[in-house]
Design a protein around this motif. Structure first.
Motif, mmCIF file in Angstrom:
data_model
loop_
_atom_site.group_PDB
_atom_site.id
_atom_site.type_symbol
_atom_site.label_atom_id
_atom_site.label_comp_id
_atom_site.label_asym_id
_atom_site.label_seq_id
_atom_site.Cartn_x
_atom_site.Cartn_y
_atom_site.Cartn_z
ATOM 1 N N THR B 147 -13.768 13.860 42.732
ATOM 2 C CA THR B 147 -13.832 15.483 42.947
ATOM 3 C C THR B 147 -12.907 16.011 43.694
ATOM 4 O O THR B 147 -12.445 17.137 43.597
ATOM 5 C CB THR B 147 -15.380 15.353 44.127
ATOM 6 N N GLY B 148 -12.100 15.169 44.669
ATOM 7 C CA GLY B 148 -10.935 15.863 45.340
ATOM 8 C C GLY B 148 -9.856 16.349 44.034
ATOM 9 O O GLY B 148 -9.219 17.141 44.151
ATOM 10 N N LEU B 149 -9.659 15.257 43.114
ATOM 11 C CA LEU B 149 -8.734 15.595 42.053
ATOM 12 C C LEU B 149 -9.136 16.719 41.300
ATOM 13 O O LEU B 149 -8.454 17.537 40.783
ATOM 14 C CB LEU B 149 -8.846 14.430 41.214
ATOM 15 N N THR B 150 -10.544 16.962 41.129
ATOM 16 C CA THR B 150 -11.000 17.927 40.412
ATOM 17 C C THR B 150 -10.849 19.379 40.972
ATOM 18 O O THR B 150 -10.371 20.333 40.355
ATOM 19 C CB THR B 150 -12.642 17.738 40.397
ATOM 20 N N ALA B 151 -10.834 19.368 42.198
ATOM 21 C CA ALA B 151 -10.494 20.461 43.215
ATOM 22 C C ALA B 151 -9.046 20.648 43.215
ATOM 23 O O ALA B 151 -8.587 21.921 43.044
ATOM 24 C CB ALA B 151 -11.095 20.294 44.619
ATOM 25 N N ALA B 275 -18.182 25.677 44.935
ATOM 26 C CA ALA B 275 -17.898 25.292 43.443
ATOM 27 C C ALA B 275 -17.950 23.935 43.488
ATOM 28 O O ALA B 275 -18.234 23.007 42.579
ATOM 29 C CB ALA B 275 -16.520 25.897 43.054
ATOM 30 N N VAL B 276 -17.202 23.303 44.432
ATOM 31 C CA VAL B 276 -17.160 21.947 44.789
ATOM 32 C C VAL B 276 -18.422 21.320 44.811
ATOM 33 O O VAL B 276 -18.972 20.139 43.963
ATOM 34 C CB VAL B 276 -16.264 21.442 45.995
ATOM 35 N N ALA B 277 -19.407 21.964 45.421
ATOM 36 C CA ALA B 277 -20.832 21.132 45.734
ATOM 37 C C ALA B 277 -21.393 21.337 44.192
ATOM 38 O O ALA B 277 -22.365 20.404 44.028
ATOM 39 C CB ALA B 277 -21.604 22.176 46.393
ATOM 40 N N ARG B 278 -21.256 22.415 43.487
ATOM 41 C CA ARG B 278 -21.646 22.538 42.288
ATOM 42 C C ARG B 278 -21.344 21.347 40.992
ATOM 43 O O ARG B 278 -22.194 20.641 40.488
ATOM 44 C CB ARG B 278 -21.168 23.858 41.524
ATOM 45 N N VAL B 279 -20.241 20.806 41.284
ATOM 46 C CA VAL B 279 -19.782 19.596 40.407
ATOM 47 C C VAL B 279 -19.722 18.192 41.158
ATOM 48 O O VAL B 279 -19.778 17.171 40.053
ATOM 49 C CB VAL B 279 -18.325 19.783 39.917
#
Ligand SMILES: Nc1ncnc2c1ncn2[C@@H]1O[C@H](COP(=O)(O)OP(=O)(O)O)[C@@H](O)[C@H]1O
Ligand SMILES: [Mg+2]
Lengths: 259, 361
Positions: B147-151, B275-279
């Motif tokens: 998730t961190g990388l995604t952000a 948005a992070v919470a969403r993914v």
């Protein structure tokens, strides 16, 4: 240092719509020039074209010449950002930066442009600008508080301090007192009388007495009919405009018969 | 069933105010509670005759109470007040109905997940675990890393796109990008997963499983959300502030960096966090791009990783024998995911409160 501005054959457009046509006028240094006229006749549009703020709107453009001390401001090699550093602007509604303190607002012109300045010099500049704007005594002990906590009149004087802190040659003011109470309005008028020693000032106002009180020169803009471009109908010394104007339309407007 | 007549003097008969305004009488404030208590008692009697299930019990009480209250109010208070009470009842019932799935979901997940919410769950992976014990240490860190990388991928792309759309874009290109972002918002998550899988198999061959591939898949889902929310927030920054900066001779890009973004920072932070919470709970794209492993792998550039949603999926669908231990772990993973989303939402609220414009008056 105050500068002289010569405008010739200026047409100003919003897309295909010509909002202002055929303005030719000279604005004297170290004086206050007032622009009056009914709403929608293009006073703001004209004012914004002097410091090239007009063109930030999409589709907005200008034809003609604006020359400041011999330099064409619309010349091909002139950067509008430089023009705006020399010609400051105060807007109708006070617009201090809400995220910044009072101090930072005044220093914004320096800080946002990343100009380096020693802290003591900056302190001095902020103090001088606030003093010039007649605001220093009211805010000296809360310089680090948010600017949004000031009253409307104080905010407008803060905006004036912010504009003069970058030491422009010319100061444009678009109805700077129209959103303010009579006391604050008087404070701003006194301020203009002081500032004209150092700057060339152009002010748009709806208030006839204000134009008569503060200005040396007055220009009357008018609109022949809706959809037509606004024109500078008459430009002369304030005394002449208010006592014995050449044009019938000017006289009608000043005596309150229309507009 | 809230009180709509608070603070009004209690009278039971219509009165004539000296000024000539006719007012209906007012029932005492406790009337609605009393009526619904009465309805409950009536339904309880009915329950003795024909056994009702809970749903019917509640339904009958609500309908009976609403009708009775409406009739009573109609007679004592007049048409307008009665209608007001009726609508209040309907709105409250709808709210209650909407809460049912939410509350029962939370109850279910907490009651089943709490059993394995222990130290071992946070400190052990599933290496060598058969049956009891084991944890989700590897999946928790996998989820955080991916998730961190995604952000890290999505926030710059999304923010810059939004800045382009609001500050620079015009005409056809702007409309085309807006349209594409709209389309991307609706992409099914499995499609994002397949896209990332196909992309990475070009370079690493078929069957590739990488943490970074999962991040790319999640970015496809997250970027449009970031763009949309950032765009809305940037549009809210008053144009006057941009003009104030221009009038000081500040170039456009500096105006954006030093005036527009700081003014909008609270809203931007909130939007990004949501948005992070969403993914964070997406399962399908990770299933096909990252896979699952029982061991701890914290390197997103090297092979399979475990993530909480995929972990929960496999614990539930391939629990082994006996199944109950794995199923318990699945519920605990689900509970952790809900907590994670809740924490992110709280963070979003804190950000927006922290950066709310201060007047300092
Ligand atoms: N952003 C804009 N886009 C298009 N037309 C505009 C815009 N701003 C002003 N105008 C038009 O230009 C004319 C002059 O407006 P303005 O300069 O604001 O007048 P004034 O300041 O004298 O009241 C009006 O007809 C107005 O409708
Ligand atoms: Mg105007």
């Amino acid at each position: 240092m105050a500068k002289r501005i010569d405008i010739s054959d200026l047409d100003i457009f919003y897309g295909d719509f010509r909002a202002v046509a055929d303005v030719t006028v000279s604005i004297e240094p170290r004086s206050v020039t007032a622009l009056i006229g009914p709403s929608g006749c293009g006073k703001s549009t004209f004012l914004r074209s002097i410091n090239r703020m007009h063109e930030v709107l999409p589709g907005a453009r200008v034809e003609g010449k604006v020359v400041m001390d011999g330099q064409d401001l619309y010349g091909a090699d002139v950067d509008p950002v430089d023009v705006r550093r020399q010609i400051g602007m105060v807007f109708q509604r006070p617009n201090p930066f809400p995220t910044m303190s009072i101090y930072d607002n005044v220093a914004a012109g320096i800080r946002l442009n990343a100009r380096r300045m020693a802290k003591t010099d900056l302190d001095g500049l902020v103090e001088r600008s606030l003093q010039a704007a007649n605001l220093w005594r009211e805010v000296r002990d809360r310089l680090n508080r948010p600017a949004s906590g000031l009253s409307g009149g104080q905010q407008q004087r803060l905006c004036i301090a912010r504009a003069i802190a970058v030491e422009p040659d010319v100061l444009l003011m678009d109805e700077p007192a129209s959103a303010l109470d009579p006391i604050s309005t008087l404070a701003i008028e006194d301020l203009m009388t002081e500032l004209k020693e150092r700057f060339t000032i152009v002010i748009v106002t709806h208030n006839m007495q204000q134009a008569a009180r503060v200005s040396e020169q007055t220009g009357f803009f008018n609109l022949s009919s809706a959809g037509q471009p606004g024109r500078l109908v008459e430009f002369d010394s304030t005394e002449k405009i208010f006592s014995n104007p050449e044009q019938k339309a000017t006289e009608d407007y000043i005596s309150g018969r229309f507009g | 069933m809230s009180q709509t007549t608070a603070g009004v003097p209690e009278t039971t008969t219509p009165t004539q105010v000296p000024g000539g305004l006719r007012t209906g009488g007012r029932l005492p404030r406790w009337t609605s509670w009393a009526v619904f208590a009465g309805a409950l008692a009536a339904v309880a009697l009915l329950d003795l005759a024909v056994a009702l299930n809970t749903a019917l019990y509640v339904l009958f009480t609500a309908v009976l109470g609403t009708v009775a209250l409406f009739g009573l109010s109609r007679a004592a208070e007049g048409r307008r007040t009665a209608l007001d009470r009726l609508v209040t009842c309907v709105v409250a019932s709808a709210f209650g109905l909407a809460m049912v799935p939410l509350v029962s979901l939370i109850y279910e997940v907490v009651s089943r997940g709490i059993a394995r919410l222990d130290g071992e769950f946070f400190t052990f992976s599933l290496v060598g675990v058969v049956g009891e014990g084991g944890g989700a240490y590897h999946a928790i860190f996998g989820t955080l890393i991916i998730t961190g990388l995604t952000a890290l991928i999505s926030v710059p792309i999304g923010l810059l796109t939004a800045i382009y759309l609001v500050e620079y874009g015009a005409g056809r290109l702007k409309r085309a990008i807006t349209f594409l972002v709209d389309v991307m918002t609706g992409i099914p998550s499995i499609v994002a997963g397949l896209f990332a899988y196909a992309l990475f198999s070009i370079f690493f061959g078929p069957g590739v499983r990488l943490g970074i591939a999962g991040s790319v898949a999640l970015s496809v889902l997250m970027v449009p959300v970031v763009v949309r929310s950032a765009e809305e927030v940037l549009k809210l920054v008053p144009n006057e502030l941009r003009e104030a900066a221009y009038a000081l001779g500040v170039p456009k890009w500096r105006t954006i960096v030093k005036v527009v973004l700081p003014t909008a920072v609270g809203g931007l932070g909130t939007g990004i966090t949501l948005a992070v919470a969403r993914v964070v709970g997406e399962t399908a794209p990770l299933l096909v791009t990252v896979g699952i492993t029982n061991a701890t792998n914290l390197n997103p550039f090297d092979g399979r990783m475990a993530t909480l949603p995929v972990y929960a999926f496999y614990q539930l669908t391939q629990p082994g024998v006996p199944p109950e231990f794995a199923i318990d772990r699945a519920w605990t993973a689900a509970l952790l995911l809900i907590v994670l989303v809740m924490v992110l939402n709280v963070v979003a609220r804190l950000i927006s409160r922290l950066f709310a414009p201060t007047t300092g008056r």
